[in-house]
Design an enzyme around this catalytic site. Structure first.
Site, PDB file in Angstrom:
ATOM      1  N   ARG A  70      10.982   3.920   3.769  1.00 27.57           N
ATOM      2  CA  ARG A  70      10.576   2.938   4.791  1.00 27.57           C
ATOM      3  C   ARG A  70      11.819   2.160   5.194  1.00 27.57           C
ATOM      4  O   ARG A  70      12.610   1.742   4.339  1.00 27.57           O
ATOM      5  CB  ARG A  70       9.527   1.977   4.247  1.00 27.57           C
ATOM      6  CG  ARG A  70       9.315   0.794   5.177  1.00 27.57           C
ATOM      7  CD  ARG A  70       8.123  -0.029   4.828  1.00 27.57           C
ATOM      8  NE  ARG A  70       6.902   0.712   5.087  1.00 27.57           N
ATOM      9  CZ  ARG A  70       5.674   0.172   4.984  1.00 27.57           C
ATOM     10  NH1 ARG A  70       5.551  -1.089   4.623  1.00 27.57           N
ATOM     11  NH2 ARG A  70       4.607   0.889   5.241  1.00 27.57           N
ATOM     12  N   ARG A  92       0.795  -1.222   0.000  1.00 27.47           N
ATOM     13  CA  ARG A  92       0.000   0.000   0.000  1.00 27.47           C
ATOM     14  C   ARG A  92       0.831   1.279   0.000  1.00 27.47           C
ATOM     15  O   ARG A  92       0.607   2.187  -0.802  1.00 27.47           O
ATOM     16  CB  ARG A  92      -0.897   0.095   1.250  1.00 27.47           C
ATOM     17  CG  ARG A  92      -2.251  -0.493   1.122  1.00 27.47           C
ATOM     18  CD  ARG A  92      -2.634  -1.066   2.456  1.00 27.47           C
ATOM     19  NE  ARG A  92      -1.649  -2.087   2.779  1.00 27.47           N
ATOM     20  CZ  ARG A  92      -1.727  -3.331   2.330  1.00 27.47           C
ATOM     21  NH1 ARG A  92      -2.739  -3.701   1.630  1.00 27.47           N
ATOM     22  NH2 ARG A  92      -0.776  -4.214   2.591  1.00 27.47           N
ATOM     23  N   THR A  93       1.774   1.366   0.944  1.00 27.13           N
ATOM     24  CA  THR A  93       2.450   2.656   1.130  1.00 27.13           C
ATOM     25  C   THR A  93       3.256   3.022  -0.111  1.00 27.13           C
ATOM     26  O   THR A  93       3.126   4.128  -0.650  1.00 27.13           O
ATOM     27  CB  THR A  93       3.348   2.599   2.384  1.00 27.13           C
ATOM     28  OG1 THR A  93       2.573   2.106   3.459  1.00 27.13           O
ATOM     29  CG2 THR A  93       3.903   3.972   2.723  1.00 27.13           C
TER      30      THR A  93
END
Ligand code: CP
Length: 314
Positions: A107, A57-58
């Site tokens: 991330r 998703r991110t």
């Protein structure tokens, strides 16, 4: 966070004031309603996605967000496919990426790694999730989801269930919500997965936020406006046996949903494993796929805002 180079970075939801969040939510809703207006807002601009940890998703919603505004994307989706595998530091990586891109989303499994990158970066850095610490852009989508469903971000009883120790989305959401009036939390977890003491002491206690810690989901359900389910974070456990013991502690199913108010909504940052039975997907109170959609529009609004001086007039 503002770095020495006077560049604005987003490490936690607290890097945005509630007024800014409000404006960003309005902008995200306008972007959803009138996509053509923003289709060329980032023409010629580039987003770098530097993902040292898995993501669906991110990373994809950041990329989709930039593409929706006419920009381009570059990056890597695992440490193994970057020079991190040869020992390159995050700081050197972002110095290099600053030469190629206009904004970066990072991330990383280590808490604080995006902050290290931001401290030397020549471009805005957005934390796309750092270890068990923070996940601010997930929170942006969570806030828009809650506001669009409940019509408010104040006067809410929010149940947060599952892995509250390692769940970075939980830590970011609590920090963001306490700034709205009359928020109460019911923290639902096994003893071993309770909210870390730094969140309890420095965020909840320090701001006199009412909260209860309970173990049974059934006990909390009738009181909730929002139920925020989370996955047990296997990748943060030191011991596989502990994970196996905890992983199915909570399973929200259709029978448990009978205990919940008719106007309670279920959120989950996803990915889900077993903690929400697929039968709940058919319940109109299941909001976790809408939440993904909100996250993408909030990432559009965030990048649009951080790149303000570079985006063309819409
Ligand atoms: N919610 C979230 O961070 O999902 P991903 O791990 O797929 O990015």
């Amino acid at each position: 966070m503002l770095s020495l180079l006077n560049i604005r970075h987003i490490m936690s939801p607290l890097d945005l004031s509630t007024d800014e969040l409000d404006r960003m939510m309005q902008l995200a809703m306008d972007m959803e309603k009138r996509p053509d207006v923003y289709a060329h807002a980032c023409d010629g601009l580039k987003l770098a996605t530097l993902f040292y940890e898995p993501s669906t998703r991110t990373r994809l919603s950041f990329e989709s967000a930039m593409l929706n505004m006419g920009g381009s994307v570059l990056g890597f989706s695992s440490a193994d496919s970057s020079s991190a595998a040869k020992g390159e530091s995050v700081a050197d990586t972002i110095r290099v990426v600053s030469l190629f891109a206009d904004i970066a989303a990072i991330r990383h499994p280590k808490e604080g790694a995006p902050m290290v990158a931001a401290s030397v970066s020549g471009i805005p850095v957005i934390n796309g999730g750092d270890g068990g610490h923070q996940h601010p852009t997930q929170t942006l989508g969570d806030l828009l989801t809650i506001r669009s469903l409940k019509g408010r971000l104040e006067n809410l009883t929010v149940g947060i269930c599952g892995d509250l120790k390692f769940g970075r989305t939980v830590h970011s959401l609590i920090s963001a919500l306490i700034r709205y009036p009359n928020i109460r939390f019911i923290l639902i977890s096994p003893e071993e997965l309770r909210v870390p003491s730094y969140v309890k002491d420095n965020v909840l206690e320090a701001n006199n936020i009412p909260y209860q810690e309970v173990i049974r989901l059934e006990e909390a359900l009738p009181e909730l406006d929002i139920l925020y389910m989370t996955r047990v974070q296997r990748e943060r456990f030191f011991n596989e046996d502990d994970y196996v013991r905890m992983k199915d502690f909570y399973i929200l199913d259709a029978d448990k949903m009978l205990l919940a108010p008719r106007d309670m909504f279920v959120l989950h940052p996803l990915p889900r494993v077993n903690e929400i039975s697929v039968e709940v997907d058919r319940d109109p109170r299941a909001a976790y796929f809408r939440q993904v959609h909100c996250g993408m529009f909030m990432r559009m609004a965030l990048m649009f805002t951080l790149l303000e001086r570079k985006v063309q007039e819409c």
